[in-house]
Design an enzyme around this catalytic site. Structure first.
Site, short mmCIF file in Angstrom:
data_model
loop_
_atom_site.label_atom_id
_atom_site.label_comp_id
_atom_site.label_asym_id
_atom_site.label_seq_id
_atom_site.Cartn_x
_atom_site.Cartn_y
_atom_site.Cartn_z
N GLU A 5 9.77 20.06 -9.42
CA GLU A 5 10.25 19.18 -10.47
C GLU A 5 11.41 19.97 -11.32
O GLU A 5 11.11 21.13 -11.48
CB GLU A 5 8.99 18.76 -11.38
CG GLU A 5 8.14 17.80 -10.57
CD GLU A 5 6.90 17.17 -11.67
OE1 GLU A 5 6.61 16.09 -11.26
OE2 GLU A 5 6.43 18.06 -12.39
N CYS A 28 2.55 28.88 -9.18
CA CYS A 28 3.03 29.70 -9.62
C CYS A 28 1.61 30.95 -9.78
O CYS A 28 0.52 30.33 -10.05
CB CYS A 28 3.18 29.51 -11.27
SG CYS A 28 3.44 30.72 -12.26
N CYS A 72 6.83 20.96 -21.52
CA CYS A 72 6.55 22.06 -21.09
C CYS A 72 5.03 22.16 -20.57
O CYS A 72 4.10 21.68 -21.08
CB CYS A 72 6.52 23.10 -22.46
SG CYS A 72 8.31 22.94 -22.89
N1 SAH Z 1 6.80 31.24 -16.18
C1 SAH Z 1 7.77 31.27 -17.23
C2 SAH Z 1 8.70 29.97 -17.28
C3 SAH Z 1 7.63 28.72 -17.25
S1 SAH Z 1 6.99 28.10 -18.72
C4 SAH Z 1 7.24 31.36 -18.61
O1 SAH Z 1 6.04 31.87 -18.52
O2 SAH Z 1 7.89 31.51 -19.65
C5 SAH Z 1 7.96 27.72 -19.83
C6 SAH Z 1 7.27 27.71 -21.24
O3 SAH Z 1 6.18 26.73 -21.48
C7 SAH Z 1 6.39 28.96 -21.56
O4 SAH Z 1 6.55 29.55 -22.89
C8 SAH Z 1 4.99 28.54 -21.17
O5 SAH Z 1 4.30 29.23 -21.84
C9 SAH Z 1 5.00 27.28 -22.00
N2 SAH Z 1 4.13 26.17 -21.55
C10 SAH Z 1 3.07 26.36 -20.76
N3 SAH Z 1 2.25 25.20 -20.86
C11 SAH Z 1 2.45 24.61 -21.96
C12 SAH Z 1 1.83 23.39 -22.61
N4 SAH Z 1 1.03 22.81 -22.05
N5 SAH Z 1 2.48 23.05 -23.79
C13 SAH Z 1 3.66 23.49 -24.17
N6 SAH Z 1 4.14 24.59 -23.57
C14 SAH Z 1 3.61 25.19 -22.43
#
Ligand code: SAH
Length: 338
Positions: free
Chosen positions: A89, A109, A330
């Site tokens: 996505e 992932c 996110c």
């Molecule tokens: N793997 C990378 C990029 C993907 S996640 C990373 O870990 O940075 C992108 C961002 O969204 C990250 O900061 C992650 O921790 C956050 N994220 C993951 N799940 C979330 C959620 N349920 N609500 C808000 N942010 C979230």
């Protein structure tokens, strides 16, 4: 056979040189595909017939495809089907300053962060550079507008797919390609320390965002398994090095999880951890998902946390929310159609 959207201009130049052609042909091809949006070599009128034929034998234009699109006011979520039947996505967001896209870097992932939906499917495979480039091309074609910034924050851990992600960045950053300025590209990582070291050497002015989410190792261990491999101390050390060498400000992402990492003591601890560093903290409202137990921190608690950081001299913002109505926010992206 290589996908033409997955080749850097430098590599295309080397290709032309290797077949006895001039390297500026690479610029011509880039202009055709990325600026004039041509998708066959026959349409490249300044390239002679025999060379068109040769290119046809070595490169193809195959595309991933848009399988589904969901929209709300400022957000569009795209589900893409890959050639092998996998799904990923991407999310388009409309800001006052322009359009930004959040792209995926892997199918599934392996990082296993406890709060994140995307990691519920283990990594199936890395995305190829062209599969990342095409997310942008297809969305731009769909909306008939140019995208001005890219965040690599969709499904996947970009530094766990380092080479392809770097190729992707070089391709979209190329002035003859999609031409997205390095300062408009953000890579977000959970903190794979050796790859951050590699990134320092790339000599490119992209933005680095670190998914921090905890002010100490003990808590971070519980939330993010990566912390057991590269703990907070090591991570902070490499981030300091990154800032020193690149002279760039780094973003620290911090999801506000109710009763987990959102109290005042933790705010002070976070301030102490980041004191004096050229960083800013982005407080992220947690997006609750059906399957996971964490809850969103209360607004007043988030504001208090924010104030504490501010008072202690830390730069801090609260992330604007997009797309939660369509599960495009996110941590809500998934590699499944349903
Ligand atoms: N793997 C990378 C990029 C993907 S996640 C990373 O870990 O940075 C992108 C961002 O969204 C990250 O900061 C992650 O921790 C956050 N994220 C993951 N799940 C979330 C959620 N349920 N609500 C808000 N942010 C979230």
């Amino acid at each position: 056979m290589m996908n033409i959207y997955g080749i850097k201009r430098k590599d295309l130049e080397d290709y032309f040189l290797s077949i006895g052609e001039k390297k500026f042909k690479a610029i011509q091809v880039f202009e055709w595909i990325y600026q004039k949006k041509v998708n066959s070599f026959e349409d490249m009128s300044n390239i002679k017939k025999e060379l068109q034929q040769k290119l046809k034998e070595d490169f193809d234009f195959s595309m991933i495809s848009i399988k589904k699109k969901q929209e709300d006011k400022l957000t569009k979520k795209y589900l893409f089907e890959l050639a092998d039947g996998n799904y990923i996505e991407a999310v388009l967001m409309e800001h006052d300053y322009g359009l930004s896209i959040c792209v995926s870097s892997e199918v599934g992932c392996n990082m296993g962060c406890s709060f994140c939906e995307s990691g519920r499917l283990k990594k199936v495979r890395d995305l190829k550079a062209y599969e990342m480039v095409e997310q942008i091309l297809l969305v731009e074609e769909d909306i008939k507008k140019r995208i001005s910034s890219v965040v690599i924050m969709g499904i996947g851990e970009p530094l766990d797919n380092y080479d392809n992600v770097m190729d992707f960045i070089r391709i979209i950053n190329d002035a003859k390609g999609i031409a997205i300025g390095a300062r408009h590209i953000t890579l977000s990582t959970c903190g794979i320390v050796p790859r951050i070291k590699d990134l320092i050497k790339e000599n490119i002015q992209i933005n680095l965002a670190i998914s921090l989410h905890a002010p100490n190792s003990q808590l971070r261990n519980k939330l993010m398994p990566i912390n057991k491999a590269y703990d907070l101390k090591e991570l902070m050390k490499v981030v300091k090095e990154y800032i020193e060498v690149t002279n760039r400000r780094v973003t620290m992402e911090y999801i506000m999880l109710k009763g987990v990492n959102d109290n005042e003591v933790q705010a002070s601890e976070l301030a102490a951890l980041l004191k004096g560093m050229n960083v800013y903290v982005n407080l992220i409202p947690y997006n609750e998902t059906n399957h996971i137990e964490f809850k969103r921190a209360d607004k007043t608690v988030v504001m208090k946390f924010y104030d504490t950081l501010k008072k202690k001299g830390i730069n801090v913002t609260i992330r604007k929310e997009f797309g939660s109505n369509i599960d495009a926010a996110c941590g809500q992206l998934r590699s499944k159609e349903v």
